[in-house]
Design a protein around this motif. Sequence first.
Motif, PDB file in Angstrom:
ATOM      1  N   ARG A   1       0.765  -1.213  -0.045  1.00 52.69           N
ATOM      2  CA  ARG A   1      -0.074  -0.107  -0.007  1.00 52.69           C
ATOM      3  C   ARG A   1       0.946   1.189  -0.074  1.00 52.69           C
ATOM      4  N   THR A   2       0.305   2.347  -0.121  1.00 48.66           N
ATOM      5  CA  THR A   2       1.092   3.592  -0.141  1.00 48.66           C
ATOM      6  C   THR A   2       1.870   3.887   1.224  1.00 48.66           C
ATOM      7  N   GLY A   3       1.498   3.239   2.327  1.00 47.55           N
ATOM      8  CA  GLY A   3       2.165   3.466   3.555  1.00 47.55           C
ATOM      9  C   GLY A   3       1.221   2.817   4.638  1.00 47.55           C
ATOM     10  N   TRP A   4       1.482   3.125   5.770  1.00 46.18           N
ATOM     11  CA  TRP A   4       0.775   2.560   7.134  1.00 46.18           C
ATOM     12  C   TRP A   4      -0.464   3.547   7.137  1.00 46.18           C
TER      13      TRP A   4
ATOM     14  N   ASP B   1       0.016   9.873   7.384  1.00 52.82           N
ATOM     15  CA  ASP B   1       1.199  10.519   7.910  1.00 52.82           C
ATOM     16  C   ASP B   1       2.468   9.811   7.719  1.00 52.82           C
ATOM     17  N   ASN B   2       2.170   8.694   7.178  1.00 52.67           N
ATOM     18  CA  ASN B   2       3.271   7.734   6.997  1.00 52.67           C
ATOM     19  C   ASN B   2       3.145   7.346   5.552  1.00 52.67           C
ATOM     20  N   ARG B   3       3.305   7.981   4.719  1.00 53.02           N
ATOM     21  CA  ARG B   3       3.190   7.348   3.311  1.00 53.02           C
ATOM     22  C   ARG B   3       4.608   7.272   2.733  1.00 53.02           C
ATOM     23  N   ASN B   4       5.226   5.810   2.846  1.00 56.13           N
ATOM     24  CA  ASN B   4       6.442   5.537   2.589  1.00 56.13           C
ATOM     25  C   ASN B   4       6.440   4.477   1.373  1.00 56.13           C
ATOM     26  N   GLY B   5       5.552   4.447   0.565  1.00 59.21           N
ATOM     27  CA  GLY B   5       5.616   3.597  -0.511  1.00 59.21           C
ATOM     28  C   GLY B   5       6.510   3.838  -1.478  1.00 59.21           C
ATOM     29  N   LEU B   6       6.869   4.894  -1.527  1.00 58.65           N
ATOM     30  CA  LEU B   6       8.052   5.358  -2.607  1.00 58.65           C
ATOM     31  C   LEU B   6       9.350   4.726  -1.874  1.00 58.65           C
ATOM     32  N   VAL B   7       9.566   4.958  -0.695  1.00 58.68           N
ATOM     33  CA  VAL B   7      10.789   4.336   0.016  1.00 58.68           C
ATOM     34  C   VAL B   7      10.920   2.913   0.050  1.00 58.68           C
TER      35      VAL B   7
ATOM     36  N   THR C   1       0.253   9.021  -5.976  1.00 60.23           N
ATOM     37  CA  THR C   1       1.345   8.179  -5.448  1.00 60.23           C
ATOM     38  C   THR C   1       1.872   7.151  -6.101  1.00 60.23           C
ATOM     39  N   ILE C   2       1.150   6.397  -6.861  1.00 61.67           N
ATOM     40  CA  ILE C   2       1.266   5.527  -7.774  1.00 61.67           C
ATOM     41  C   ILE C   2       2.401   5.887  -8.678  1.00 61.67           C
ATOM     42  N   ALA C   3       1.935   7.039  -9.515  1.00 59.26           N
ATOM     43  CA  ALA C   3       2.507   7.874 -10.640  1.00 59.26           C
ATOM     44  C   ALA C   3       3.911   8.195  -9.993  1.00 59.26           C
ATOM     45  N   ALA C   4       3.893   8.679  -8.845  1.00 55.23           N
ATOM     46  CA  ALA C   4       5.576   9.039  -8.332  1.00 55.23           C
ATOM     47  C   ALA C   4       6.367   7.517  -8.047  1.00 55.23           C
ATOM     48  N   ILE C   5       5.805   6.802  -7.745  1.00 57.43           N
ATOM     49  CA  ILE C   5       6.331   5.442  -7.523  1.00 57.43           C
ATOM     50  C   ILE C   5       6.875   4.817  -8.873  1.00 57.43           C
ATOM     51  N   LYS C   6       6.352   5.037  -9.787  1.00 59.53           N
ATOM     52  CA  LYS C   6       6.455   4.480 -11.136  1.00 59.53           C
ATOM     53  C   LYS C   6       7.576   5.087 -11.628  1.00 59.53           C
ATOM     54  N   ALA C   7       7.549   6.518 -11.661  1.00 55.10           N
ATOM     55  CA  ALA C   7       8.632   7.369 -12.170  1.00 55.10           C
ATOM     56  C   ALA C   7       9.976   7.323 -11.392  1.00 55.10           C
TER      57      ALA C   7
END
Length: 332
Positions: free
Chosen positions: A141-144, A147-153, A185-191
């Motif tokens: 998922r995009t995070g927990w 306040d804690n969206r760490n999907g990119l990490v 957020t998915i777009a940022a991860i893909k990029a």
Amino acid sequence: MRIGPYAIDPPVVLAPMAGVTDKPFRQLCKRLGAGLAVSEMTTADPRLWTTRKSRQRMDHVGEPDPVSVQIAGYDPAMLAQAARYNVDHGAQLIDINMGCPAKKVCNVWSGSALLQDEPLVARILAAVVNAVDVPVTLKIRTGWNRDNRNGLVIAKIAEDAGIAALAVHGRTRADLYQGEAEYETIAAIKAAIRIPVFANGDVDSPAKAKHVLEATGADAVMIGRAAQGRPWIFGEIAHHLATGATLAPPSPREVQGILLGHLDDLYAFYGEAQGVRIARKHLGWYAKDRPENAAFRAVANRAESAGEQQRLTREYFDALAADAAHEFAAAA
């Protein structure tokens, strides 16, 4: 798109769903157009591998390639062992569950609970990738929480660990299935990464699938709840992506054929008694957008035998088909 040696074509994937994506449903979705179908999660705990439920989940005989099996747990060594065991039993892709938001999964530090511990995520991914010779994928998922969206990490950790493809549900664990999916957020991860990305969350129509692919740049869409009672959605989306055209919805007679075949497969796989019980939720999903749903569901849920369940289903869709024919004749 490809995952290791496997072409995923069309780029429309059945998401793993506990209690839903069993072998009969995976095979049905593949027949109706899914390019990949991921199994419901199997436990990494070897003490449970001999249970009837686990044996059924690990049955892949006759399943079309590639066979993707999702494993869930929290211990790197145990997950590595589970990956090897499932490969020995037919898995051609191993998927690691870090996306499930269910309390009973998160409370044992599995599923999306793992997103809180990035070092543990890295250890798990490295252990599983190094344990098997087949491609390993990851669902997150995009995070927990918001306040804690760490999907990119997590995505970068996954790429560095050798994960072959990443599925991202566009919500945090705390969001469960509420609100709108975070396609940005998915777009940022893909990029940010080079491995294939599956966009998951709220994809419920051909037009929405096209929009999500364009908005995120993802390599494929992953369909979960929208496939329940509507397994032909994969073919509808694949057709729209390939041609731009929209297929007409299946007729009541076509739905009847699909559903009766699904019932037969459930009885054959589980045995009559268990198959009848499992079929009830599918019958409810098939009928949910149709007239007289409540009445049909009540009748179908009373059926105690395969023969009775099939008869009631056939009669219901016969009546729908007759009504459709009358409406067509009146309009002609």
